[in-house]
Design a protein around this motif. Sequence first.
Motif, PDB file in Angstrom:
ATOM      1  N   THR A   1       0.819  -1.202   0.000  1.00  0.00           N
ATOM      2  CA  THR A   1       0.000   0.000   0.000  1.00  0.00           C
ATOM      3  C   THR A   1       0.860   1.262   0.000  1.00  0.00           C
ATOM      4  N   TYR A   2       0.365   2.317  -0.663  1.00  0.00           N
ATOM      5  CA  TYR A   2       1.043   3.616  -0.782  1.00  0.00           C
ATOM      6  C   TYR A   2       2.382   3.494  -1.500  1.00  0.00           C
ATOM      7  N   ASN A   3       2.490   2.485  -2.399  1.00  0.00           N
ATOM      8  CA  ASN A   3       3.760   2.240  -3.086  1.00  0.00           C
ATOM      9  C   ASN A   3       4.892   2.039  -2.094  1.00  0.00           C
ATOM     10  N   THR A   4       4.592   1.376  -0.991  1.00  0.00           N
ATOM     11  CA  THR A   4       5.611   1.067   0.004  1.00  0.00           C
ATOM     12  C   THR A   4       6.472  -0.076  -0.512  1.00  0.00           C
ATOM     13  N   ALA A   5       7.742   0.194  -0.685  1.00  0.00           N
ATOM     14  CA  ALA A   5       8.666  -0.805  -1.219  1.00  0.00           C
ATOM     15  C   ALA A   5       9.857  -0.947  -0.284  1.00  0.00           C
TER      16      ALA A   5
ATOM     17  N   ASP B   1       5.244   6.486  -0.864  1.00  0.00           N
ATOM     18  CA  ASP B   1       4.706   7.730  -1.406  1.00  0.00           C
ATOM     19  C   ASP B   1       4.080   8.560  -0.285  1.00  0.00           C
ATOM     20  N   ASP B   2       4.034   9.868  -0.491  1.00  0.00           N
ATOM     21  CA  ASP B   2       3.226  10.703   0.398  1.00  0.00           C
ATOM     22  C   ASP B   2       1.771  10.247   0.303  1.00  0.00           C
ATOM     23  N   TRP B   3       1.118  10.122   1.460  1.00  0.00           N
ATOM     24  CA  TRP B   3      -0.237   9.571   1.473  1.00  0.00           C
ATOM     25  C   TRP B   3      -1.193  10.367   2.367  1.00  0.00           C
TER      26      TRP B   3
ATOM     27  N   GLY C   1       5.480  10.379   3.257  1.00  0.00           N
ATOM     28  CA  GLY C   1       6.364   9.488   2.516  1.00  0.00           C
ATOM     29  C   GLY C   1       7.794   9.532   3.016  1.00  0.00           C
ATOM     30  N   PHE C   2       8.615   8.658   2.458  1.00  0.00           N
ATOM     31  CA  PHE C   2      10.036   8.652   2.811  1.00  0.00           C
ATOM     32  C   PHE C   2      10.816   7.871   1.763  1.00  0.00           C
ATOM     33  N   ASP C   3      12.109   8.166   1.697  1.00  0.00           N
ATOM     34  CA  ASP C   3      13.065   7.428   0.878  1.00  0.00           C
ATOM     35  C   ASP C   3      14.285   7.147   1.741  1.00  0.00           C
ATOM     36  N   GLU C   4      14.600   5.883   1.901  1.00  0.00           N
ATOM     37  CA  GLU C   4      15.732   5.436   2.713  1.00  0.00           C
ATOM     38  C   GLU C   4      16.671   4.652   1.807  1.00  0.00           C
ATOM     39  N   ARG C   5      17.948   5.091   1.736  1.00  0.00           N
ATOM     40  CA  ARG C   5      18.950   4.401   0.926  1.00  0.00           C
ATOM     41  C   ARG C   5      20.192   4.190   1.784  1.00  0.00           C
TER      42      ARG C   5
ATOM     43  N   VAL D   1      26.996   3.991   4.741  1.00  0.00           N
ATOM     44  CA  VAL D   1      26.508   5.299   4.331  1.00  0.00           C
ATOM     45  C   VAL D   1      24.985   5.260   4.354  1.00  0.00           C
ATOM     46  N   ARG D   2      24.380   6.378   4.735  1.00  0.00           N
ATOM     47  CA  ARG D   2      22.926   6.496   4.779  1.00  0.00           C
ATOM     48  C   ARG D   2      22.496   7.806   4.130  1.00  0.00           C
ATOM     49  N   SER D   3      21.438   7.740   3.320  1.00  0.00           N
ATOM     50  CA  SER D   3      20.804   8.933   2.772  1.00  0.00           C
ATOM     51  C   SER D   3      19.312   8.798   2.995  1.00  0.00           C
ATOM     52  N   TYR D   4      18.748   9.744   3.740  1.00  0.00           N
ATOM     53  CA  TYR D   4      17.334   9.652   4.093  1.00  0.00           C
ATOM     54  C   TYR D   4      16.634  10.977   3.816  1.00  0.00           C
ATOM     55  N   GLU D   5      15.458  10.903   3.213  1.00  0.00           N
ATOM     56  CA  GLU D   5      14.563  12.048   3.057  1.00  0.00           C
ATOM     57  C   GLU D   5      13.148  11.580   3.341  1.00  0.00           C
ATOM     58  N   GLY D   6      12.383  12.407   4.029  1.00  0.00           N
ATOM     59  CA  GLY D   6      11.021  12.006   4.334  1.00  0.00           C
ATOM     60  C   GLY D   6      10.247  13.089   5.055  1.00  0.00           C
ATOM     61  N   THR D   7       9.202  12.663   5.733  1.00  0.00           N
ATOM     62  CA  THR D   7       8.318  13.553   6.466  1.00  0.00           C
ATOM     63  C   THR D   7       8.545  13.358   7.955  1.00  0.00           C
ATOM     64  N   SER D   8       8.707  14.449   8.679  1.00  0.00           N
ATOM     65  CA  SER D   8       8.790  14.340  10.127  1.00  0.00           C
ATOM     66  C   SER D   8       7.397  14.020  10.685  1.00  0.00           C
ATOM     67  N   THR D   9       7.325  13.814  11.966  1.00  0.00           N
ATOM     68  CA  THR D   9       6.070  13.407  12.586  1.00  0.00           C
ATOM     69  C   THR D   9       4.947  14.398  12.269  1.00  0.00           C
ATOM     70  N   VAL D  10       3.788  13.855  11.952  1.00  0.00           N
ATOM     71  CA  VAL D  10       2.604  14.670  11.666  1.00  0.00           C
ATOM     72  C   VAL D  10       1.740  14.723  12.921  1.00  0.00           C
TER      73      VAL D  10
END
Length: 748
Positions: free
Chosen positions: A172-176, A203-205, A227-231, A253-262
């Motif tokens: 769900t939500y293109n969660t991969a 994805d942002d949902w 949403g978020f992207d974790e690499r 190495v870590r690269s993370y982008e996403g949404t903080s707590t809503v």
Amino acid sequence: MLSLSPATAQTAPNTAAAAAADDTGLTDVVVTAERRSENLKRVPVSVAVVEGDDLRTFQAGGEDALALAGRVPGLYAETTTGRIFPRYYIRGLGNIDFYLGASQPVSIIQDDVVLEHVVLKSNPVYDVAKVEVLRGPQGSLFGRNTTAGIIKFDTIRPGQVWTSRFNASYGTYNTATFDAGVGGPIVQDKIAIRLSGLYQHRDDWIDNTFTGASADGTRGGRNALGGFDERDARLQVLLTPTETLSVNLSGHVRSYEGTSTVFHRGALIKGQNNIGLEPRDRVALDEGDNNPQAYKTYGGSVNAGWDFGAATLTSITAYETTSGYSRGDTDGGAAANFGGVGFGESMGRIRGLDQWTQELRLASNGDGAFKWQFGGFYFDNRDVTEFYQRGYFLSPGQAARNPNNWVRLRDVNTSWAVFGQASYRLADRLTLTAGARYTVDEKETRLVKASLTAAGADSFPATAPRTVKLTGKEPSWDVSALYEIDPTTSVYARIARGFRGPTIQGRSAVFNTPFSTADSETIMSYEAGVKTQPTSKLRINATAYTYRVSDIQLNGNDVNGNGTLFNADHANAYGMEAEMEWRPIRNITFSLGGSAIHTEIKDPRVYAQVCAFGGRPTCTVLDPTVRGGLFAQIDGNPLPNAPRWQVDAAVRYDIPLSDRGNFFVASDVNMQGYTNLVLYETREFFANDNLELGLKAGFTTADGKYEIAAFARNITNEKNLKGVIENYNAAVFNEPRIVGISLSGRFD
């Protein structure tokens, strides 16, 4: 041993096939809770174990290490700052402070390296071999001192045989999610490598329904948040130039982008605890730019061991660095929807962080009656952290705009310790163990840049110090006895003293308020337990404990809703944990775990500021109050985020279809009792009867190499309360339902 969901239900492809083919029942559980490999029945510590494949099952829906919460008896976890700031609690002890420099009584150890800073604690776990949760004070052997316990993540290390594995899922939500590792020898018996990686996406949902004019340019819209992207990637190189020397070099190495707590403003109506009317997938935020956060982290370690025959000398040198930011609309809603009052947004940024650790340990070898180890540990953490408040973000022309509304702090934390442990086995049944550590912990926070007025005037109080230094010097120790009644059953008792160093809260400077501090806290803990496997098909562990934390560090709010530190005289607790695994027949596995705890803050002189807006309480406070109802007496209250009880259970049923493989169905459930979320008691700010269900069904090949399945996490889409922003009656919710498919493979 862990009594929880698919962890003991054998969900991994390799273990599933083994479970279906093995008639002998449960296998032995080996842990390293005392820095040696030892059967769980012979370790005088309360330990829960989660195998790596089982953790990956929990994370198939995109979750991070917080997925352990509710699946290990006595462990709780939450966050109010997104995926980069997990907060863990063991036996009711934790820290609700959201300050980027906050100290926590639960330590995170990854591959024998302590991760102290809250952002480093969020380093993703992938290609993991095993997770061990050590409950109670752990002051003798591991990294920093800890009053609550340790969560120890061990990744799969390079070996002399080529192996690989992967877990992939989509829902769900293109969660991969894709978690994989491959490794083996480059030069046989001399050089081996392992390359591991993790990719997670959602994805942002969550819709931002705000449509009005924003003071900082925030725009609403469909699917704007969540949403978020974790690499992530890690490379390990194992060098074994001789039979007595091994060196494991690791870099990640870590690269993370996403949404903080809503935060959902007003989700908790005054006088009620009902959150059913608030939609999880919609929020109206007029500021905060839809709550972005992003971090990059790098690190490496050198773990070397020299075997001298009678003893092994181990050196662990490690470095970690991170930088990034997290921004959010902290009032959790558009002010226009609440009478046009109540604006709040903030951002925390780490400009740079450097953590160096060095450990030297000499330990005896062999399985003789007398075992010993001793060593030293050094820790050095230095960071530059900035905090930005609302005025900084406002658009030109806004009356409250203040581009100088931010502060820069420089933090330094150094610590060194010497430690040792010895155990002696008497008459083959009774083992006595004693450990000790002496620690010096020094902290310093300096205000490098104060928050200025729009005209550039310095508003920080002239009488308040701009540099604060604290030092804690304390011994820690533990003494235990383990008695093996027979080969199937052991009983143990343990007494331990733990220590957590002093803490400085510097974020308050952004409100031109002096730093708050808390002195060191110490804990005396007493526990006794039984570990038994009466048959090859049944295993039961149970522990009862009590503890007292003196000068306990607590975190409340000030008039700005900002965290403020203080010490209470002490806190008492008593409780129990129990875990059971049962495999009555070849194709069915059950597990059951539970914990119960009673905690109580004891200090009649301590008051905590309550929920308030415009000088009036916004919630229904049940404690005695003073100063117009704005401060509550917390004497006798439970510790925050300490569930009174937790229960987890799981079952797996394998149905052989043919010689080609098995069909399986597995289900897990975790439940949580009354949990107060703040220091004072109210009719609003607590969670009760939280429930989450998981389900997985699929097919495994007969050789255990492949598994394909359908899964659902939080299958009933329960909306559970996980946190609050008090003065806005705002709620934080758990993860939504995720339904998907997964594919796993293993090649040995």
